[in-house]
Design a protein around this motif. Structure first.
Motif, PDB file in Angstrom:
ATOM      1  N   GLY A 604       0.823  -1.209   0.000  1.00 17.44           N
ATOM      2  CA  GLY A 604       0.000   0.000   0.000  1.00 17.44           C
ATOM      3  C   GLY A 604       0.853   1.252   0.000  1.00 17.44           C
ATOM      4  N   LYS A 605       0.214   2.389   0.167  1.00 19.76           N
ATOM      5  CA  LYS A 605       0.906   3.671   0.180  1.00 19.76           C
ATOM      6  C   LYS A 605       1.467   3.953   1.572  1.00 19.76           C
ATOM      7  CE  LYS A 605      -0.241   4.837  -4.083  1.00 19.76           C
ATOM      8  NZ  LYS A 605       0.753   4.991  -5.161  1.00 19.76           N
ATOM      9  N   VAL A 606       2.759   4.251   1.635  1.00 15.24           N
ATOM     10  CA  VAL A 606       3.371   4.654   2.894  1.00 15.24           C
ATOM     11  C   VAL A 606       4.132   5.952   2.656  1.00 15.24           C
ATOM     12  CG1 VAL A 606       3.607   2.277   3.714  1.00 15.24           C
ATOM     13  CG2 VAL A 606       5.478   3.333   2.446  1.00 15.24           C
ATOM     14  N   TYR A 607       4.524   6.580   3.746  1.00 19.73           N
ATOM     15  CA  TYR A 607       5.230   7.856   3.653  1.00 19.73           C
ATOM     16  C   TYR A 607       6.647   7.700   4.186  1.00 19.73           C
ATOM     17  CZ  TYR A 607       0.631   9.725   2.727  1.00 19.73           C
ATOM     18  OH  TYR A 607      -0.588   9.978   2.179  1.00 19.73           O
ATOM     19  N   LYS A 608       7.568   8.227   3.439  1.00 15.01           N
ATOM     20  CA  LYS A 608       8.981   8.116   3.788  1.00 15.01           C
ATOM     21  C   LYS A 608       9.594   9.511   3.884  1.00 15.01           C
ATOM     22  CE  LYS A 608      13.343   6.110   2.137  1.00 15.01           C
ATOM     23  NZ  LYS A 608      13.985   5.320   1.059  1.00 15.01           N
ATOM     24  N   LYS A 609      10.425   9.718   4.919  1.00 14.90           N
ATOM     25  CA  LYS A 609      11.090  11.001   5.081  1.00 14.90           C
ATOM     26  C   LYS A 609      12.368  11.000   4.249  1.00 14.90           C
ATOM     27  CE  LYS A 609      11.298  13.060   9.129  1.00 14.90           C
ATOM     28  NZ  LYS A 609      11.732  13.439  10.513  1.00 14.90           N
TER      29      LYS A 609
END
Length: 750
Positions: A604-609
């Motif tokens: 799925g969609k995840v957020y990465k810094k």
């Protein structure tokens, strides 16, 4: 007052009643409503280039310039002086004193060339730095650019009591009943002149300040600019905070802890039609503390590399049928195979463990083709315009995406912004829509950090500890851009130039959008209090080279200007890094997430810094590239009125005329000796008739250079002047030296 007048009316004696009413009315007229402060006596300016004669007003070079003496007699190097305050007569040495000008006296300024940096000989854009007391510089600028300035940005002293530079933050006078009076008096005189520079139809004054004077400054701005729209912005400039400690006001003197300071304030004073531009950024949200969002903007859709519709089979374009190799674990493209002939079976291409082979297969199971041939696809991968898409678990296949020519054309036109590249090299895109937002009144932007992008940046250019608390270059750029982004040829002035951040920021803004905005900076050349003591102990005085070379203009402002334009530091080594300003941001990527219903791990969609440029348009601008622009450095000097009237100081006035003509091209010079009859300067878009009897020849030359816009005619005859300029409609014409002398005669009594 109404109650007082009612009580007066109850007085039976009509004569007494009338007399008291008269005196009361006088008091009412004398009452100053609004900001009340003690208006200080005029300031003084040392005139190191002016010769000292009998009758001259002078001051000691070491001491207070406002401690004034009048020269009574000169015998060799001994000068007999009368001290104004006590009328004590003292004998001083000529090298101990300097001529001074008091506030309000008519002055006849000029600009003495000191240095220049030319990094774009073919570019007619020239910035200027003027070393001067900024009050007298503003008087000169009024003559040059009255009502022509688009934006004034100033960062005045905050009146904190620090003694690091002149305009040294110590504007508290022991004789003041009100501790803010001296600072307010200093600011009021300069703001009144600044108002005369601003275009009343469309311009903005920006003033930065902290909590020491923001209330008083706000009242002063309202009184000075009653017709303006004024807003105050809070800007976060140091998230770590600056400790504020102080003592109790009573005799206890106990140290107490105060709130740590993280912000400062900006006043925007908008005249006429001036307005703040809308933007896709609201200036409050920052990538550091939120997941990146679109703010309602449409995301850019990547297209499938699999050809659909007509001519979408393998046989239609055999060269477009080739394998793409994907590392399943790392989720990245690791290779591109050669195209297969129609006679070759794709199964002949063997798989390697952990590597998936992706073919252009149609949904019905037949062999299709890719949109791009192999060489074009490889080039697109390197350019970031092709990438690996998502993995479809049900179909057990990867999507391959690319950007077609239509998307690339939108990028070229600016309809789509390239914000950088992701960790795999693919472009990060955002479509620009008409949905822009108004900036909010609290700014919280990582690049506005004054420590990293002010102090650290300045130190990397000119060395450490040469200037305290410089502004972030991005904070200044963003602030000025709010007002002049739609004015690519704007004239911007900063008369508290300090370390020179404003000119640096204007160059950055021009590089970002291709503008040709021009910046004029003004700063004095005072040394710090510690350096003053050290130099004095060594026997040096203001005016000596050793003293002047450590002043702020020559030690900080100009070196920064030269280095930032050339792209090297003070030692000559190339500057490192880019102006894109990489900051931590969150991006959306494919990854494993936990399903909220089943608890299973799914794709799925995840957020990465990641670190991405805050200013994508500047990401490729290396600091070592410098800027394709030029700048001239002048020192404000003063001329003898009689010599000017007689035309004896034309050479000294030429830089002033150049600036009045728009500072176009390199400042012209004339050789020593007899003056020419005329100067025709097409590169500067100006012309000067020095001897009026040569007007016919001058007029012929003017016909050859229609690009000349500014014309100066030297003549004492008003009718002759009017006759000579009759053919120059649409050009800016001035009569010398009357125009110059009349302007500064008006300065009397200000």
């Amino acid at each position: 007052m109404a109650l007082l007048q009612d009580l007066i009316q109850q007085i039976d004696d009509p004569a007494l009643r009338e007399r008291i009413l008269q005196e009361t009315n006088k008091l009412v007229k004398q009452k100053k409503f609004g900001l009340v402060f003690e208006e200080h006596l005029p300031e003084c300016t040392p005139l190191y280039d002016v010769p000292i004669r009998v009758g001259s007003k002078v001051a000691r070079k070491i001491g207070y310039v406002s401690d004034i003496y009048t020269v009574l007699k000169i015998e060799g190097s001994a000068v007999l002086c009368d001290r104004r305050e006590t009328h004590e007569q003292v004998t001083l040495q000529m090298d101990e004193i300097v001529a001074i000008a008091e506030f309000g006296e008519p002055i006849y300024p000029t600009l003495k060339p000191i240095d220049y940096v030319e990094n774009a000989p073919a570019n007619d854009l020239w910035h200027t730095l003027i070393e001067a007391d900024n009050y007298h510089a503003l008087q000169l600028l009024e003559y040059l650019y009255a009502e022509k300035v688009d934006c004034i940005y100033i960062d005045p002293p905050y009146n904190t009591g620090a003694k690091d530079w002149k305009y040294n933050n110590d504007y508290v006078d022991s004789s003041d009943a009100y501790r803010h009076s001296k600072w307010l008096s200093m600011m009021e005189k300069r703001l009144k002149l600044a108002k005369k520079l601003l275009n009343p139809k469309d311009s903005t004054l920006i003033v930065t300040i902290d909590e020491k004077e923001y209330l008083h400054l706000g009242c002063l701005l309202e009184e000075t600019f009653p017709e303006a729209r004024i807003q105050m912005i809070t800007s976060i400039i140091n998230r770590k905070g600056v400790s504020r400690k102080g003592n109790r006001a009573d005799s206890n003197k106990k140290e107490i802890t105060q709130f740590s300071r993280v912000a400062e304030y900006l006043y925007f004073v908008m005249l006429g039609d001036a307005s703040i531009k809308k933007s896709e950024h609201n200036m409050l949200d920052t990538p550091n503390n939120r997941i990146a969002e679109t703010d309602g903007q449409e995301q850019v859709g990547w297209l499938s590399m699999l050809r659909r519709g007509a001519a979408s089979h393998r046989a239609d374009k055999p060269k477009h049928f080739y394998p793409i190799f994907v590392d399943h674990q790392k989720r990245t493209i690791v290779g591109v195979g050669e195209p297969l002939d129609l006679s070759e079976d794709r199964k002949t291409v063997q798989s390697v463990e952990g590597i998936d082979i992706v073919w252009p297969m149609r949904t019905d199971g037949s062999e299709g083709r890719w949109q791009l041939k192999r060489e074009t696809f490889i080039a697109a991968l390197h350019a970031g315009t092709a990438k690996l898409g998502t993995y479809n678990r049900k179909q057990n296949r990867w999507a391959i995406n690319y950007l077609n020519q239509g998307i690339k054309d939108e990028i070229a036109k600016g309809a789509i912004i390239v914000e950088g590249k992701d960790e795999k090299g693919a472009l990060i895109l955002k479509r620009v829509t008409e949905k822009l937002v108004e900036p909010k009144s609290v700014w919280n932007q990582t690049p506005h950090n004054a420590s990293e992008y002010g102090t650290t940046l300045l130190n990397s250019i000119i060395g450490s500890d040469k200037f305290t608390y410089p502004k972030s270059i991005y904070a200044v750029k963003d602030t000025i851009a709010m007002c002049v982004s739609s004015k690519p040829n704007a004239l911007v002035i900063d008369f508290f130039a300090g370390s020179g951040t404003t000119l640096h920021a204007i160059n950055l803004l021009n590089a970002e959008d291709g503008g040709k905005r021009r910046c004029i900076m003004v700063t004095n050349n005072e040394v710090s209090a510690d350096e003053s003591e050290e130099l004095t102990a060594q026997g040096y005085q203001p005016g000596d080279c050793e003293w002047e070379n450590l002043g702020i203009a020559r030690h900080v402002t100009w070196p920064r200007t030269v280095c930032s334009i050339k792209g090297n530091n003070i030692e000559g080594s190339p500057l490192t890094g880019t102006y894109g300003c990489d900051v931590e941001q969150y991006i959306e990527i494919e990854g494993e997430v936990t399903d909220s219903e089943t608890g299973k791990r799914i794709r799925g969609k995840v957020y990465k810094k990641v670190k991405l440029p805050a200013y994508p348009n500047l990401a490729d601008l290396k600091m070592s590239d410098g800027f394709k622009t030029n700048a001239a450095y002048f020192k404000l000097s003063f001329l003898d009125k009689t010599s000017v009237a007689l035309g004896r100081q034309f050479k000294e006035l030429l830089p002033v005329l150049w600036m009045k003509g728009g500072a176009i091209g390199k400042c012209p010079m004339v050789d020593e000796g007899d003056l020419p009859n005329m100067l025709i300067l097409p590169m500067n878009k100006m012309a000067i008739l020095i001897d009026e009897i040569y007007y016919p020849e001058f007029d012929d030359q003017m016909a050859l250079y229609p690009e000349i816009q500014t014309v100066f005619i030297v003549t004492d005859s008003e009718p002759a002047y009017r006759e000579m300029i009759r053919n120059y409609n649409g050009k800016d014409c001035y009569q010398l030296y009357r125009d110059y002398l009349d302007n500064f005669r008006i300065n009397t009594g200000r």
